[in-house]
Design an enzyme around this catalytic site. Structure first.
Site, PDB file in Angstrom:
ATOM      1  NE  ARG A 120      -4.127  -1.738   0.071  1.00  0.00           N
ATOM      2  CZ  ARG A 120      -5.230  -1.892   0.799  1.00  0.00           C
ATOM      3  NH1 ARG A 120      -5.446  -1.110   1.829  1.00  0.00           N
ATOM      4  NH2 ARG A 120      -6.115  -2.812   0.492  1.00  0.00           N
ATOM      5  CG  ASP A 128      -4.512  -1.384  -3.747  1.00  0.00           C
ATOM      6  OD1 ASP A 128      -4.860  -2.568  -3.549  1.00  0.00           O
ATOM      7  OD2 ASP A 128      -4.591  -0.496  -2.872  1.00  0.00           O
ATOM      8  CB  SER A 131      -7.873  -0.230  -3.406  1.00  0.00           C
ATOM      9  OG  SER A 131      -7.126  -0.209  -2.204  1.00  0.00           O
TER      10      SER A 131
END
Length: 374
Positions: A120, A128, A131
């Site tokens: 992160r 990512d 997410s």
């Protein structure tokens, strides 16, 4: 370098690892792409869409000749058996849960990279997948909840009387929780949010939600965005606040996950009993044990007059967007790790070190080894 995409075999999975648009991007970078016939059907991408984008569409056996396999879910033992020795794969892995698959990969010297292990950090944001998929799941959780709820979300004043707005209670203000707040507010609900991390208060309030503050929240230690140390006294205060609030909620959405461990129980059976008849709980953590003590994985059930939604793969219910975003995430990681000429791994670089699980016959991922060697 030949990139292969095989059809997902996991139950309820409709996503695919590459979209036609991202195939075009990889072709511009001089990669060759081969897609198993029918791989995109669940996401409404036809074989012709992939052919038009420049990919070759073939059988599963042809795809297994690729230099790197891209998937959404971890390869099965049967799939690993069909890979070539010294090959590579990128997918979600949650590797600490599948030591048998890691062993099979190591026997064939397969280099595996895990999408759920992307660090992160700001320069890895486009990779990512956790997410990007959680964002969609947060949206879908509210839509599902609204569908099962026997009342509307917004305040409505009519000649026949006034309808009061629905009350939505959300546990966790991570990516999924914040998107759930935004979606529920857009639909006109009153939204309250509980999270042990006091720093999420500002984000919740900026979206129009009310943050439920527990006395002593300032003392909770947070590391990498996750709460690390929570005292028993604090948990008891939080539970009491939840008990008071849950009685009035029409829709409860739970999002709390703990990396490498079973999800915490936030909603006990007694709390469900205390809820209004006709209210709804969407348990977004059901895949890893669930936040509600009596929710059931991949089932929607009614218990004590409350509808419990246990959908384990919410992003797959939005397969077009989920696949488009995942394809961007996985291709960005691939382009970080490799060029058209093959992989060029810098073993000390933060992203590479974070995502590499097995390599040259060894499990090299620190976090995975720390759990498997306990």
């Amino acid at each position: 370098m030949i990139v292969g995409v095989i059809k997902e075999t996991k139950e309820f999975e409709k996503r695919v690892a590459l979209s036609p648009d991202v195939v075009k991007l990889l072709k511009k970078k001089e990669f060759e792409v081969i897609i198993e016939s029918g791989a995109g059907e669940g996401s409404y991408f036809s074989d012709q869409d992939y052919t038009d984008a420049g990919a070759k569409v073939g059988s599963a056996s042809e795809v297994y000749t690729a230099d790197v396999l891209l998937k959404v879910n971890i390869l099965t033992l049967e799939e690993v058996a069909q890979m070539k020795n010294g090959g590579a794969c990128i997918s979600y892995m949650y590797a600490y849960q599948f030591p048998d698959v890691l062993d099979a990969m190591n026997k064939k010297s397969i280099s595996s990279f895990s999408m759920d292990a992307v660090p992160r950090i700001s320069r890895a944001q486009k990779m990512d997948a956790l997410s990007s998929q959680a964002n969609l799941a947060g949206y879908k959780s509210v839509i599902l909840g609204a569908n099962y709820l026997g009342k509307i979300f917004p305040l409505m004043m009519t000649a026949s009387g006034t309808i009061t707005p629905a009350k939505v209670l959300i546990f966790g203000a991570g990516v999924a929780g914040l998107q759930a707040v935004a979606t529920a507010k857009r639909l006109g609900a009153i939204v309250e949010v509980s999270d042990v991390r006091i720093e999420t208060k500002e984000q919740v309030e900026s979206l129009g939600g009310r943050f439920l503050t527990v006395e002593g929240a300032e003392a909770v230690k947070v590391e990498g965005g996750y709460a690390k140390e929570v005292s028993a006294e604090f948990l008891e205060k939080q539970q009491q606040l939840i008990r008071d609030k849950i009685k009035d909620a029409d829709l409860v959405i739970t999002t709390a996950l703990v990396m490498g461990r079973k999800s915490p129980i936030l909603v006990t059976e007694d709390m469900v009993i205390s809820m209004k008849t006709g209210s709804v709980i969407v348990d977004m953590a059901v895949e890893s044990g669930g936040n509600c003590a009596i929710s059931e994985k991949n089932k929607t059930v009614v218990k004590h007059g409350v509808t419990l939604v246990g959908e384990s793969n919410l992003p797959s219910l939005l397969p077009v967007n989920a696949s488009q975003l995942y394809a961007t995430n996985i291709s960005t990681l691939l382009l970080h790790l490799a060029s058209k000429d093959g992989f060029a791994l810098d073993m000390e670089e933060e992203i590479t070190k974070g995502v590499l699980i097995t390599h040259q016959g060894q499990t090299v991922h620190e976090f995975t080894n720390s759990i498997l060697n306990k």
